[in-house]
Design an enzyme around this catalytic site. Structure first.
Site, PDB file in Angstrom:
ATOM      1  N   HIS A   9     155.507  -9.284  13.711  1.00  9.36           N
ATOM      2  CA  HIS A   9     157.212  -9.182  12.934  1.00  9.36           C
ATOM      3  C   HIS A   9     157.429 -10.428  12.134  1.00  9.36           C
ATOM      4  O   HIS A   9     157.376 -11.168  11.903  1.00  9.36           O
ATOM      5  CB  HIS A   9     157.760  -8.865  14.145  1.00  9.36           C
ATOM      6  CG  HIS A   9     158.413 -10.112  15.370  1.00  9.36           C
ATOM      7  ND1 HIS A   9     158.343 -11.429  14.918  1.00  9.36           N
ATOM      8  CD2 HIS A   9     157.079 -10.363  16.400  1.00  9.36           C
ATOM      9  CE1 HIS A   9     158.793 -12.308  15.336  1.00  9.36           C
ATOM     10  NE2 HIS A   9     157.994 -11.782  16.901  1.00  9.36           N
ATOM     11  N   SER A  12     162.336 -13.666  13.710  1.00 13.56           N
ATOM     12  CA  SER A  12     163.114 -12.782  14.282  1.00 13.56           C
ATOM     13  C   SER A  12     164.377 -13.789  14.574  1.00 13.56           C
ATOM     14  O   SER A  12     164.254 -15.327  14.170  1.00 13.56           O
ATOM     15  CB  SER A  12     163.133 -12.868  15.615  1.00 13.56           C
ATOM     16  OG  SER A  12     162.574 -13.962  16.688  1.00 13.56           O
ATOM     17  N   GLU A  87     154.665  -9.327  22.922  1.00 11.78           N
ATOM     18  CA  GLU A  87     154.514 -10.848  22.599  1.00 11.78           C
ATOM     19  C   GLU A  87     154.045 -11.389  24.075  1.00 11.78           C
ATOM     20  O   GLU A  87     154.551 -10.648  25.368  1.00 11.78           O
ATOM     21  CB  GLU A  87     156.051 -11.443  22.435  1.00 11.78           C
ATOM     22  CG  GLU A  87     155.895 -13.288  22.611  1.00 11.78           C
ATOM     23  CD  GLU A  87     154.594 -13.252  21.357  1.00 11.78           C
ATOM     24  OE1 GLU A  87     153.085 -13.183  21.784  1.00 11.78           O
ATOM     25  OE2 GLU A  87     155.255 -14.258  20.177  1.00 11.78           O
ATOM     26  N   TYR A  90     156.845 -16.068  27.762  1.00 13.50           N
ATOM     27  CA  TYR A  90     156.727 -17.223  27.875  1.00 13.50           C
ATOM     28  C   TYR A  90     157.439 -18.007  29.194  1.00 13.50           C
ATOM     29  O   TYR A  90     158.140 -18.864  29.764  1.00 13.50           O
ATOM     30  CB  TYR A  90     157.601 -17.846  26.798  1.00 13.50           C
ATOM     31  CG  TYR A  90     157.138 -18.187  25.466  1.00 13.50           C
ATOM     32  CD1 TYR A  90     155.677 -19.702  26.479  1.00 13.50           C
ATOM     33  CD2 TYR A  90     156.646 -17.278  24.698  1.00 13.50           C
ATOM     34  CE1 TYR A  90     154.886 -19.668  25.016  1.00 13.50           C
ATOM     35  CE2 TYR A  90     156.106 -17.592  23.631  1.00 13.50           C
ATOM     36  CZ  TYR A  90     155.063 -18.466  23.493  1.00 13.50           C
ATOM     37  OH  TYR A  90     154.582 -18.622  22.679  1.00 13.50           O
TER      38      TYR A  90
END
Length: 248
Positions: A9, A12, A87, A90
């Site tokens: 992408h 962001s 993604e 995290y």
């Protein structure tokens, strides 16, 4: 020979702020939208056409794909969205500034959390608002499928079923495929296709908004891979990704 196009992408809003994003559903920055527009232009100029597209369920990847397909006059092709292309999660790092985290824990530790193959970041608790179990888009996932954190090994494990069951058969059937996804879900695919070692994958950085082309044989083994665009611009973008986890 078959071709597969991958695109991370565009930048962001949290890339711009240098924050760990993961499954947080942030949008593209103005620069990210421009990157997606430029990707469409180079793909169209180079004569690429697609029959089917795959993306995640996160808007920064979806909007990048929309922009690319719009610029290529291909918004009519089938688009498949899957959480398996998200993604990596995290964990407790999501939302934190990468440079500030490096200053607190050390650059070496942050590099391990960002880039190592099998060491995940600190975990969330299930009552944390960042836990995807609170998000309706993941209501069909089992408890085991909902991550509290992920390392790249986990991302590979969740991505490969989609590759083997859906994407690879589409390529083998002759369909021209584009995948718009994220830095680590695409690192997972690159590791699998190229057989990158667990040690070497640490140094692999994928820049935002730049089409990566794979030329594959009939067994989907890579013959070649290359970015479309100015090589110096690609190199600079990869170096910028690598520098995100360093102290200011």
């Amino acid at each position: 020979m078959k071709k597969l196009v991958l695109i991370r992408h565009g930048e962001s809003t949290w890339n711009k702020e240098n924050r760990f994003t993961g499954w947080t559903d942030v949008d593209l920055s103005d620069e990210g939208r421009q990157q997606a527009t430029e990707a469409a232009e180079v793909l169209k100029r180079e004569g690429y056409v697609f029959d089917v597209a795959y993306t995640s369920v996160l808007k920064r990847a979806i909007r990048t794909l929309w922009t690319v397909l719009d610029g290529m006059d291909l918004m009519w092709i089938p688009v498949h969205r899957s959480w398996r292309l998200n993604e990596r999660h995290y964990g407790a790092l999501q939302g934190l500034n990468k440079a500030e985290t490096a200053a607190k824990f050390g650059e070496d530790q942050v590099k391990i959390w960002r880039r190592s193959y099998d060491i995940p970041p600190p975990v969330l608790t299930a009552d944390d608002p960042r836990f995807p179990g609170h998000d309706p888009r993941y209501q069909s996932l089992t408890k085991e499928e909902l991550p509290l954190t992920e390392c790249l090994k986990d991302t590979v494990a969740r991505f490969l079923p989609l590759w083997h069951d859906t994407i690879a058969p589409a390529i083998r059937s002759g369909q021209r495929v584009i995948i718009a996804a994220h830095g680590n879900s695409l690192r997972a695919l690159v590791k699998y296709l190229d057989g990158v070692s667990e040690a070497d994958i640490v140094e692999l950085n994928i820049p935002t908004g730049m089409p990566l082309v794979y030329e594959l044989d009939d067994d989907l083994k890579p013959l070649n891979r290359y970015y479309l665009g100015d090589p110096e611009k690609v190199k600079a973008a990869m170096e910028a990704v690598a520098a995100q986890g360093k102290k200011k």
